[in-house]
Design a protein around this motif. Structure first.
Motif, PDB file in Angstrom:
ATOM      1  N   VAL A  69       0.847  -1.203   0.000  1.00  0.00           N
ATOM      2  CA  VAL A  69       0.000   0.000   0.000  1.00  0.00           C
ATOM      3  C   VAL A  69       0.878   1.247   0.000  1.00  0.00           C
ATOM      4  O   VAL A  69       0.644   2.189  -0.773  1.00  0.00           O
ATOM      5  CB  VAL A  69      -0.980  -0.003   1.199  1.00  0.00           C
ATOM      6  N   LEU A  70       1.911   1.260   0.847  1.00  0.00           N
ATOM      7  CA  LEU A  70       2.821   2.411   0.895  1.00  0.00           C
ATOM      8  C   LEU A  70       3.573   2.591  -0.425  1.00  0.00           C
ATOM      9  O   LEU A  70       3.780   3.716  -0.878  1.00  0.00           O
ATOM     10  CB  LEU A  70       3.802   2.264   2.052  1.00  0.00           C
ATOM     11  N   LYS A  71       3.965   1.482  -1.021  1.00  0.00           N
ATOM     12  CA  LYS A  71       4.656   1.564  -2.309  1.00  0.00           C
ATOM     13  C   LYS A  71       3.727   2.150  -3.378  1.00  0.00           C
ATOM     14  O   LYS A  71       4.138   2.993  -4.173  1.00  0.00           O
ATOM     15  CB  LYS A  71       5.147   0.181  -2.728  1.00  0.00           C
ATOM     16  N   PHE A  72       2.467   1.730  -3.364  1.00  0.00           N
ATOM     17  CA  PHE A  72       1.478   2.284  -4.284  1.00  0.00           C
ATOM     18  C   PHE A  72       1.325   3.795  -4.062  1.00  0.00           C
ATOM     19  O   PHE A  72       1.328   4.579  -5.010  1.00  0.00           O
ATOM     20  CB  PHE A  72       0.133   1.573  -4.113  1.00  0.00           C
ATOM     21  N   VAL A  73       1.189   4.204  -2.808  1.00  0.00           N
ATOM     22  CA  VAL A  73       1.040   5.626  -2.471  1.00  0.00           C
ATOM     23  C   VAL A  73       2.287   6.397  -2.908  1.00  0.00           C
ATOM     24  O   VAL A  73       2.178   7.504  -3.464  1.00  0.00           O
ATOM     25  CB  VAL A  73       0.779   5.801  -0.954  1.00  0.00           C
ATOM     26  N   HIS A  74       3.462   5.826  -2.692  1.00  0.00           N
ATOM     27  CA  HIS A  74       4.719   6.473  -3.068  1.00  0.00           C
ATOM     28  C   HIS A  74       4.806   6.655  -4.586  1.00  0.00           C
ATOM     29  O   HIS A  74       5.155   7.743  -5.064  1.00  0.00           O
ATOM     30  CB  HIS A  74       5.894   5.639  -2.553  1.00  0.00           C
ATOM     31  N   ILE A  75       4.471   5.619  -5.324  1.00  0.00           N
ATOM     32  CA  ILE A  75       4.501   5.692  -6.793  1.00  0.00           C
ATOM     33  C   ILE A  75       3.441   6.669  -7.298  1.00  0.00           C
ATOM     34  O   ILE A  75       3.706   7.474  -8.203  1.00  0.00           O
ATOM     35  CB  ILE A  75       4.329   4.297  -7.414  1.00  0.00           C
ATOM     36  N   LEU A  76       2.258   6.607  -6.722  1.00  0.00           N
ATOM     37  CA  LEU A  76       1.186   7.515  -7.129  1.00  0.00           C
ATOM     38  C   LEU A  76       1.572   8.971  -6.873  1.00  0.00           C
ATOM     39  O   LEU A  76       1.403   9.832  -7.748  1.00  0.00           O
ATOM     40  CB  LEU A  76      -0.109   7.168  -6.397  1.00  0.00           C
ATOM     41  N   SER A  77       2.129   9.253  -5.698  1.00  0.00           N
ATOM     42  CA  SER A  77       2.505  10.641  -5.398  1.00  0.00           C
ATOM     43  C   SER A  77       3.665  11.098  -6.277  1.00  0.00           C
ATOM     44  O   SER A  77       3.723  12.268  -6.676  1.00  0.00           O
ATOM     45  CB  SER A  77       2.813  10.827  -3.917  1.00  0.00           C
ATOM     46  N   ALA A  78       4.583  10.180  -6.618  1.00  0.00           N
ATOM     47  CA  ALA A  78       5.672  10.534  -7.537  1.00  0.00           C
ATOM     48  C   ALA A  78       5.109  10.852  -8.922  1.00  0.00           C
ATOM     49  O   ALA A  78       5.568  11.782  -9.596  1.00  0.00           O
ATOM     50  CB  ALA A  78       6.684   9.397  -7.625  1.00  0.00           C
ATOM     51  N   THR A  79       4.117  10.091  -9.320  1.00  0.00           N
ATOM     52  CA  THR A  79       3.476  10.323 -10.618  1.00  0.00           C
ATOM     53  C   THR A  79       2.753  11.663 -10.641  1.00  0.00           C
ATOM     54  O   THR A  79       2.855  12.416 -11.613  1.00  0.00           O
ATOM     55  CB  THR A  79       2.493   9.174 -10.916  1.00  0.00           C
ATOM     56  N   VAL A  80       2.046  11.966  -9.564  1.00  0.00           N
ATOM     57  CA  VAL A  80       1.359  13.259  -9.462  1.00  0.00           C
ATOM     58  C   VAL A  80       2.382  14.393  -9.471  1.00  0.00           C
ATOM     59  O   VAL A  80       2.211  15.389 -10.190  1.00  0.00           O
ATOM     60  CB  VAL A  80       0.471  13.328  -8.198  1.00  0.00           C
ATOM     61  N   LEU A  81       3.449  14.234  -8.715  1.00  0.00           N
ATOM     62  CA  LEU A  81       4.497  15.255  -8.649  1.00  0.00           C
ATOM     63  C   LEU A  81       5.081  15.516 -10.036  1.00  0.00           C
ATOM     64  O   LEU A  81       5.173  16.666 -10.477  1.00  0.00           O
ATOM     65  CB  LEU A  81       5.582  14.813  -7.669  1.00  0.00           C
ATOM     66  N   PHE A  82       5.455  14.456 -10.718  1.00  0.00           N
ATOM     67  CA  PHE A  82       6.063  14.603 -12.044  1.00  0.00           C
ATOM     68  C   PHE A  82       5.037  15.111 -13.059  1.00  0.00           C
ATOM     69  O   PHE A  82       5.314  16.032 -13.831  1.00  0.00           O
ATOM     70  CB  PHE A  82       6.656  13.265 -12.500  1.00  0.00           C
ATOM     71  N   GLY A  83       3.853  14.503 -13.053  1.00  0.00           N
ATOM     72  CA  GLY A  83       2.828  14.880 -14.031  1.00  0.00           C
ATOM     73  C   GLY A  83       2.338  16.304 -13.858  1.00  0.00           C
ATOM     74  O   GLY A  83       2.197  17.046 -14.834  1.00  0.00           O
ATOM     75  N   ALA A  84       2.081  16.689 -12.616  1.00  0.00           N
ATOM     76  CA  ALA A  84       1.634  18.065 -12.363  1.00  0.00           C
ATOM     77  C   ALA A  84       2.732  19.048 -12.740  1.00  0.00           C
ATOM     78  O   ALA A  84       2.463  20.087 -13.354  1.00  0.00           O
ATOM     79  CB  ALA A  84       1.228  18.239 -10.904  1.00  0.00           C
ATOM     80  N   GLY A  85       3.968  18.708 -12.393  1.00  0.00           N
ATOM     81  CA  GLY A  85       5.089  19.588 -12.736  1.00  0.00           C
ATOM     82  C   GLY A  85       5.245  19.768 -14.229  1.00  0.00           C
ATOM     83  O   GLY A  85       5.375  20.890 -14.729  1.00  0.00           O
ATOM     84  N   LEU A  86       5.215  18.657 -14.948  1.00  0.00           N
ATOM     85  CA  LEU A  86       5.370  18.721 -16.402  1.00  0.00           C
ATOM     86  C   LEU A  86       4.180  19.418 -17.058  1.00  0.00           C
ATOM     87  O   LEU A  86       4.340  20.257 -17.943  1.00  0.00           O
ATOM     88  CB  LEU A  86       5.554  17.309 -16.960  1.00  0.00           C
ATOM     89  N   GLY A  87       2.973  19.072 -16.585  1.00  0.00           N
ATOM     90  CA  GLY A  87       1.769  19.679 -17.168  1.00  0.00           C
ATOM     91  C   GLY A  87       1.684  21.177 -16.935  1.00  0.00           C
ATOM     92  O   GLY A  87       1.371  21.941 -17.850  1.00  0.00           O
ATOM     93  N   THR A  88       1.953  21.605 -15.712  1.00  0.00           N
ATOM     94  CA  THR A  88       1.877  23.039 -15.434  1.00  0.00           C
ATOM     95  C   THR A  88       3.000  23.798 -16.131  1.00  0.00           C
ATOM     96  O   THR A  88       2.792  24.921 -16.591  1.00  0.00           O
ATOM     97  CB  THR A  88       1.885  23.331 -13.919  1.00  0.00           C
ATOM     98  N   ALA A  89       4.174  23.178 -16.220  1.00  0.00           N
ATOM     99  CA  ALA A  89       5.280  23.827 -16.932  1.00  0.00           C
ATOM    100  C   ALA A  89       4.923  24.018 -18.402  1.00  0.00           C
ATOM    101  O   ALA A  89       5.165  25.086 -18.980  1.00  0.00           O
ATOM    102  CB  ALA A  89       6.563  23.015 -16.789  1.00  0.00           C
ATOM    103  N   PHE A  90       4.334  22.992 -19.008  1.00  0.00           N
ATOM    104  CA  PHE A  90       3.923  23.102 -20.414  1.00  0.00           C
ATOM    105  C   PHE A  90       2.905  24.226 -20.591  1.00  0.00           C
ATOM    106  O   PHE A  90       3.026  25.053 -21.510  1.00  0.00           O
ATOM    107  CB  PHE A  90       3.341  21.767 -20.904  1.00  0.00           C
ATOM    108  N   GLN A  91       1.900  24.264 -19.726  1.00  0.00           N
ATOM    109  CA  GLN A  91       0.869  25.296 -19.836  1.00  0.00           C
ATOM    110  C   GLN A  91       1.455  26.696 -19.639  1.00  0.00           C
ATOM    111  O   GLN A  91       1.133  27.624 -20.389  1.00  0.00           O
ATOM    112  CB  GLN A  91      -0.249  25.042 -18.816  1.00  0.00           C
ATOM    113  N   MET A  92       2.309  26.827 -18.634  1.00  0.00           N
ATOM    114  CA  MET A  92       2.909  28.133 -18.338  1.00  0.00           C
ATOM    115  C   MET A  92       3.783  28.593 -19.513  1.00  0.00           C
ATOM    116  O   MET A  92       3.736  29.758 -19.909  1.00  0.00           O
ATOM    117  CB  MET A  92       3.727  28.033 -17.046  1.00  0.00           C
ATOM    118  N   TRP A  93       4.576  27.670 -20.052  1.00  0.00           N
ATOM    119  CA  TRP A  93       5.475  28.020 -21.148  1.00  0.00           C
ATOM    120  C   TRP A  93       4.697  28.391 -22.404  1.00  0.00           C
ATOM    121  O   TRP A  93       5.031  29.357 -23.084  1.00  0.00           O
ATOM    122  CB  TRP A  93       6.454  26.884 -21.424  1.00  0.00           C
TER     123      TRP A  93
END
Length: 154
Positions: free
Chosen positions: A7-31
């Motif tokens: 469960v913790l591994k799932f949460v860790h992977i999910l939060s890493a995915t959100v971190l990376f995806g949100a970062g990349l998505g917002t950077a693309f939109q901002m740029w």
């Protein structure tokens, strides 16, 4: 392997995915908004990016180390293993880039919400924002690799 670890591994992977995806998505939109030169679009996107950082990136930034520490403890890893030390360092680098980026995004929103012409300060801020994004992006990519490969670095 315990259910808690999985469960913790799932949460860790999910939060890493959100971190990376949100970062990349917002950077693309901002740029892309920046490249348009449309002050109203820049203001709207900057406002949404600030909200996205608050709603998605910030919680993921908190969950990452919390779930990571729990995984280290439950998984029997040594907290000073080289691949983990490298991951901590890269995480700190990404965070050191992200904090000023958040401030810049707020400043950009404040400069553009009046719909007036873009001042020189805006362009300086966006250059800094752009260059801070690269080390953060690369640090997150390298951290993904470290988590998967767990290499013997030294």
């Amino acid at each position: 392997m315990s259910n808690l670890y999985l469960v913790l591994k799932f949460v860790h992977i999910l939060s890493a995915t959100v971190l990376f995806g949100a970062g990349l998505g917002t950077a693309f939109q901002m740029w892309t908004a920046h490249r348009s030169g449309d002050v109203r679009a820049i203001a709207t996107v900057a406002r949404h990016v600030v909200w996205a950082d608050f709603l998605f990136t910030t919680p993921a930034i908190i969950v990452q180390p919390a779930s990571g520490i729990a995984l280290i403890l439950l998984g029997g890893f040594g907290a000073a293993e080289p691949w983990l030390v490298a991951a901590y360092t890269l995480y700190a680098l990404a965070g050191a880039c992200w904090l000023p980026v958040v401030w810049i995004q707020l400043k950009v929103y404040r400069l553009t919400r009046t719909n007036e012409a873009l001042p020189p300060q805006y362009f300086r801020l966006m250059r800094t924002w752009f260059w801070l994004g690269w080390p953060a992006f690369l640090a997150v990519l390298l951290t993904f690799w470290l988590m998967i490969a767990k290499p013997a670095l030294w």
